[in-house]
Design an enzyme around this catalytic site. Structure first.
Site, PDB file in Angstrom:
ATOM      1  N   HIS A 270       0.862  -1.199   0.000  1.00 48.43           N
ATOM      2  CA  HIS A 270       0.000   0.000   0.000  1.00 48.43           C
ATOM      3  C   HIS A 270       0.891   1.238   0.000  1.00 48.43           C
ATOM      4  CE1 HIS A 270      -3.423   2.498   0.678  1.00 48.43           C
ATOM      5  NE2 HIS A 270      -3.742   2.175   1.906  1.00 48.43           N
ATOM      6  N   HIS A 309      -2.705  -2.159  -9.568  1.00 46.16           N
ATOM      7  CA  HIS A 309      -3.685  -1.503  -8.676  1.00 46.16           C
ATOM      8  C   HIS A 309      -4.951  -2.346  -8.649  1.00 46.16           C
ATOM      9  CE1 HIS A 309      -6.115   1.630  -6.810  1.00 46.16           C
ATOM     10  NE2 HIS A 309      -4.970   2.216  -6.506  1.00 46.16           N
ATOM     11  N   ASP A 365       2.516   5.487  -6.713  1.00 52.56           N
ATOM     12  CA  ASP A 365       3.802   5.367  -6.005  1.00 52.56           C
ATOM     13  C   ASP A 365       4.999   5.255  -6.931  1.00 52.56           C
ATOM     14  OD1 ASP A 365       1.925   3.478  -3.715  1.00 52.56           O
ATOM     15  OD2 ASP A 365       2.832   5.426  -3.313  1.00 52.56           O
TER      16      ASP A 365
HETATM   17  C1  SDX Z   1      -1.556   2.256  -3.278  1.00 55.75           C
HETATM   18  O1  SDX Z   1      -6.299   0.862  -3.117  1.00 55.75           O
HETATM   19  C2  SDX Z   1      -5.808   2.065  -3.342  1.00 55.75           C
HETATM   20  O2  SDX Z   1      -6.472   2.949  -3.802  1.00 55.75           O
HETATM   21  C3  SDX Z   1      -4.358   2.235  -2.934  1.00 55.75           C
HETATM   22  C4  SDX Z   1      -3.711   3.574  -3.339  1.00 55.75           C
HETATM   23  C5  SDX Z   1      -4.295   4.732  -2.578  1.00 55.75           C
HETATM   24  O3  SDX Z   1      -4.199   5.863  -3.090  1.00 55.75           O
HETATM   25  O4  SDX Z   1      -4.765   4.524  -1.427  1.00 55.75           O
HETATM   26  O5  SDX Z   1      -3.872   3.789  -4.730  1.00 55.75           O
HETATM   27  C6  SDX Z   1      -2.205   3.569  -3.009  1.00 55.75           C
HETATM   28  O6  SDX Z   1      -1.484   1.442  -2.399  1.00 55.75           O
HETATM   29  C7  SDX Z   1      -1.058   1.964  -4.686  1.00 55.75           C
HETATM   30  C8  SDX Z   1      -0.499   0.511  -4.825  1.00 55.75           C
HETATM   31  C9  SDX Z   1       0.932   0.514  -4.315  1.00 55.75           C
HETATM   32  N1  SDX Z   1       1.466  -0.858  -4.268  1.00 55.75           N
HETATM   33  C10 SDX Z   1       2.406  -1.295  -5.120  1.00 55.75           C
HETATM   34  O7  SDX Z   1       2.868  -0.629  -6.052  1.00 55.75           O
HETATM   35  C11 SDX Z   1       2.927  -2.698  -4.809  1.00 55.75           C
HETATM   36  C12 SDX Z   1       2.975  -3.512  -6.110  1.00 55.75           C
HETATM   37  N2  SDX Z   1       1.607  -3.719  -6.562  1.00 55.75           N
HETATM   38  C13 SDX Z   1       0.983  -4.990  -6.217  1.00 55.75           C
HETATM   39  O8  SDX Z   1       1.378  -5.572  -5.032  1.00 55.75           O
HETATM   40  C14 SDX Z   1      -0.491  -5.066  -6.580  1.00 55.75           C
HETATM   41  O9  SDX Z   1      -0.611  -4.579  -7.841  1.00 55.75           O
HETATM   42  C15 SDX Z   1      -1.516  -4.402  -5.670  1.00 55.75           C
HETATM   43  C16 SDX Z   1      -1.368  -4.815  -4.256  1.00 55.75           C
HETATM   44  C17 SDX Z   1      -1.399  -2.916  -5.758  1.00 55.75           C
HETATM   45  C18 SDX Z   1      -2.893  -4.814  -6.182  1.00 55.75           C
HETATM   46  O10 SDX Z   1      -2.968  -6.163  -6.022  1.00 55.75           O
HETATM   47  P1  SDX Z   1      -4.306  -6.995  -6.431  1.00 55.75           P
HETATM   48  O11 SDX Z   1      -5.377  -6.103  -6.890  1.00 55.75           O
HETATM   49  O12 SDX Z   1      -4.594  -7.912  -5.287  1.00 55.75           O
HETATM   50  O13 SDX Z   1      -3.867  -7.763  -7.698  1.00 55.75           O
HETATM   51  P2  SDX Z   1      -3.284  -9.197  -7.673  1.00 55.75           P
HETATM   52  O14 SDX Z   1      -2.204  -9.294  -6.626  1.00 55.75           O
HETATM   53  O15 SDX Z   1      -4.414 -10.153  -7.614  1.00 55.75           O
HETATM   54  O16 SDX Z   1      -2.548  -9.260  -9.100  1.00 55.75           O
HETATM   55  C19 SDX Z   1      -3.186  -9.768 -10.242  1.00 55.75           C
HETATM   56  C20 SDX Z   1      -2.042 -10.391 -11.043  1.00 55.75           C
HETATM   57  C21 SDX Z   1      -1.264 -11.454 -10.267  1.00 55.75           C
HETATM   58  O17 SDX Z   1      -0.679 -12.306 -11.248  1.00 55.75           O
HETATM   59  P3  SDX Z   1      -1.264 -13.830 -11.402  1.00 55.75           P
HETATM   60  O18 SDX Z   1      -1.252 -14.460 -10.015  1.00 55.75           O
HETATM   61  O19 SDX Z   1      -2.681 -13.627 -11.923  1.00 55.75           O
HETATM   62  O20 SDX Z   1      -0.356 -14.510 -12.367  1.00 55.75           O
HETATM   63  O21 SDX Z   1      -1.068  -9.386 -11.357  1.00 55.75           O
HETATM   64  C22 SDX Z   1       0.165  -9.705 -10.715  1.00 55.75           C
HETATM   65  C23 SDX Z   1      -0.142 -10.703  -9.615  1.00 55.75           C
HETATM   66  O22 SDX Z   1       0.995 -11.516  -9.362  1.00 55.75           O
HETATM   67  N3  SDX Z   1       0.690  -8.461 -10.173  1.00 55.75           N
HETATM   68  C24 SDX Z   1       1.951  -8.079 -10.255  1.00 55.75           C
HETATM   69  C25 SDX Z   1       2.001  -6.821  -9.664  1.00 55.75           C
HETATM   70  N4  SDX Z   1       0.784  -6.479  -9.223  1.00 55.75           N
HETATM   71  C26 SDX Z   1      -0.022  -7.499  -9.530  1.00 55.75           C
HETATM   72  N5  SDX Z   1       3.036  -8.693 -10.803  1.00 55.75           N
HETATM   73  C27 SDX Z   1       4.192  -8.002 -10.718  1.00 55.75           C
HETATM   74  N6  SDX Z   1       4.317  -6.781 -10.168  1.00 55.75           N
HETATM   75  C28 SDX Z   1       3.258  -6.158  -9.629  1.00 55.75           C
HETATM   76  N7  SDX Z   1       3.404  -4.959  -9.086  1.00 55.75           N
END
Ligand code: SDX
Length: 430
Positions: A270, A309, A365
């Site tokens: 997050h 996201h 971010d």
């Molecule tokens: C913020 O919710 C908000 O509004 C948050 C925010 C706010 O203003 O409050 O916008 C701020 O928290 C932004 C997000 C910051 N976090 C990151 O940058 C960390 C990296 N991102 C991920 O961890 C992820 O994208 C999340 C946590 C942000 C979202 O995760 P989800 O919605 O649970 O998606 P998921 O994990 O189910 O991913 C779907 C697929 C998966 O692959 P498969 O299992 O289907 O093969 O996408 C992949 C994930 O492995 N994936 C990524 C990835 N994010 C998702 N693969 C590589 N790198 C990534 N960053």
């Protein structure tokens, strides 16, 4: 039969049920009538991580993740970023309308009246090691405010609520700056209400003790920080805001609820992601090594921090605005060589099917840390900056929850998977 409804047939009993559709949702409680017998509890909705569950009705922030749209109280984020200020946006988010000039003047004055913190709070900050993470310090000192302001428990009194909002919005920069000064072994720099919200924050962080009478913030950098606060102010029901709402639903004072939000925001998935992005860019080091990192991401060894996201399946509109602001900041500070690494990382990721198929785009971010670093912040302060701004959204959402007649104490159900009815086994028989 109402058109806006579902007809559900329970194939276990052959019974059918008509469940109304309201605003694109069905009420989970309407599932409880679907039972196989009189003593059957009835159906529940199962939704780990609430991926498809609306927890509330809210009029504060609208996001269209497919189209990359973000609006605060109906105003598009790009217009507010270009034409407004953080405290004006804070008023809009909390009160629902843009303020008149007298309203804005009073709002800014009231907040500045609460910049100062109780002298005893300094003792909490002094008690931390020099290398304590400032998010841990912020979490602790905001929670401590609950003990300094016992009047804050009167949460249903509008005047009391308003005063706690002035206090929290006013004191977050001071707590953040004091945590930073402590980590640098520097004496605390007290707030200067003559400066803007961002300017006062910069002065408390960077005013040279004894060396200069009055700190004059660089206007380009002051504007960039104010812009970053606007972009981070609210984002509907994200993890930390949902935490504030859940804790707030048991009706403690707002300091307890905001402290819970700080804890949730600290997580690397997050708000902690901005710190992780800088560490990732530093680890990659230069453009030539970007491909190797992308390969590691695609092997599932690491996540591409700052990408992806839960809601945005398109470019996060905040990331685009921050990317542009980076150029304005670097025109004043030295250009950050890691910007080239970030741009190359984005270029490659946006053309690679691994990311395109998963709709992974830069989020808020991805570029923010590059600006924070150029402004002079250490990476440990990045999420603190996020928390300072998001306090406005947390408070607005907390207040909206308190006024929502449909809300009550949050208490989810579970699907039980453990043992049942076991007999205690004496130690000698285990
Ligand atoms: C913020 O919710 C908000 O509004 C948050 C925010 C706010 O203003 O409050 O916008 C701020 O928290 C932004 C997000 C910051 N976090 C990151 O940058 C960390 C990296 N991102 C991920 O961890 C992820 O994208 C999340 C946590 C942000 C979202 O995760 P989800 O919605 O649970 O998606 P998921 O994990 O189910 O991913 C779907 C697929 C998966 O692959 P498969 O299992 O289907 O093969 O996408 C992949 C994930 O492995 N994936 C990524 C990835 N994010 C998702 N693969 C590589 N790198 C990534 N960053």
């Amino acid at each position: 039969m109402p058109t806006e409804s579902l007809t559900i047939t329970d194939n276990r009993t052959g019974k059918t049920y008509v469940v109304p559709i309201d605003g694109g949702t069905v009420k989970a409680m309407d599932l409880r009538q679907i039972r196989t017998s009189e003593d059957d509890f009835g159906l529940m909705a199962y939704d780990p991580a609430f991926q498809n569950t609306a927890s509330c009705r809210s009029a504060i922030t609208f996001i269209d993740g497919e189209r990359g749209i973000l609006e605060y109280r109906g105003y598009p984020i790009d217009q507010l970023a270009e034409r407004s200020s953080f405290l004006e946006v804070a008023y809009l988010i909390v009160h629902g309308e843009l303020p008149t000039q007298p309203q804005l003047d009073d709002w800014c004055f009231q907040i500045s009246e609460h910049y100062i913190i109780h002298e005893n709070i300094k003792k909490f900050i002094d008690g931390f090691h020099h290398d304590a993470h400032p998010m841990g310090m912020l979490l602790s000192t905001v929670g401590a405010l609950s003990a300094f302001y016992p009047d804050a428990k009167h949460i249903f009194d509008p005047a009391t609520r308003q005063k706690q909002m002035y206090r929290l919005i006013g004191k977050m920069p001071t707590l953040a700056a004091f945590a930073y000064r402590h980590s640098r072994g520097l004496p605390y720099e007290y707030p200067d209400p003559r400066l803007s919200y961002a300017g006062n924050f910069m002065a408390m962080l960077w005013k040279r003790t004894g060396g200069e009478e009055r700190y004059t913030p660089n206007p380009v950098l002051e504007k960039a920080l104010d812009l970053l606060f606007i972009l981070h102010a609210d984002h509907e029901q994200n993890c930390s805001t949902s935490s504030v709402r859940v804790v707030g639903s048991s009706q403690p004072d707002p300091y307890c609820a905001v402290a819970a939000g700080i804890g949730a925001l600290f997580g690397p998935l997050h708000g902690g992601a901005n710190e992780e992005v800088l560490k990732m860019l530093r680890e990659i080091g230069d453009k030539e090594k970007v491909y190797d990192h992308i390969k590691r991401v695609k092997r599932g060894e690491v996540k591409l921090m700052g990408f992806g996201h839960r809601i945005y399946k398109n470019y996060d509109p905040r990331a685009a605005i921050i990317k542009q602001a980076a150029h304005d900041v670097f025109a004043v500070t030295r250009t950050n060589p890691l910007l080239d690494v970030a741009i190359e990382l984005e270029r490659i990721a946006l053309s690679d099917d691994y990311f395109v198929s998963r709709k992974l785009y830069p989020n808020v971010d991805f570029y923010s840390g590059l600006i924070y670093e150029a402004l002079g912040f250490p990476v440990e302060m990045f999420t603190v900056l996020f928390a300072v701004a998001r306090t406005v959204g947390w408070l607005a959402q907390w207040q909206e929850m308190l006024g929502d007649k449909e809300q009550k104490i949050a208490r989810p159900r579970q699907v039980f998977t453990g043992h049942r009815g076991r007999t205690y086994v004496p130690m000698a028989e285990r």
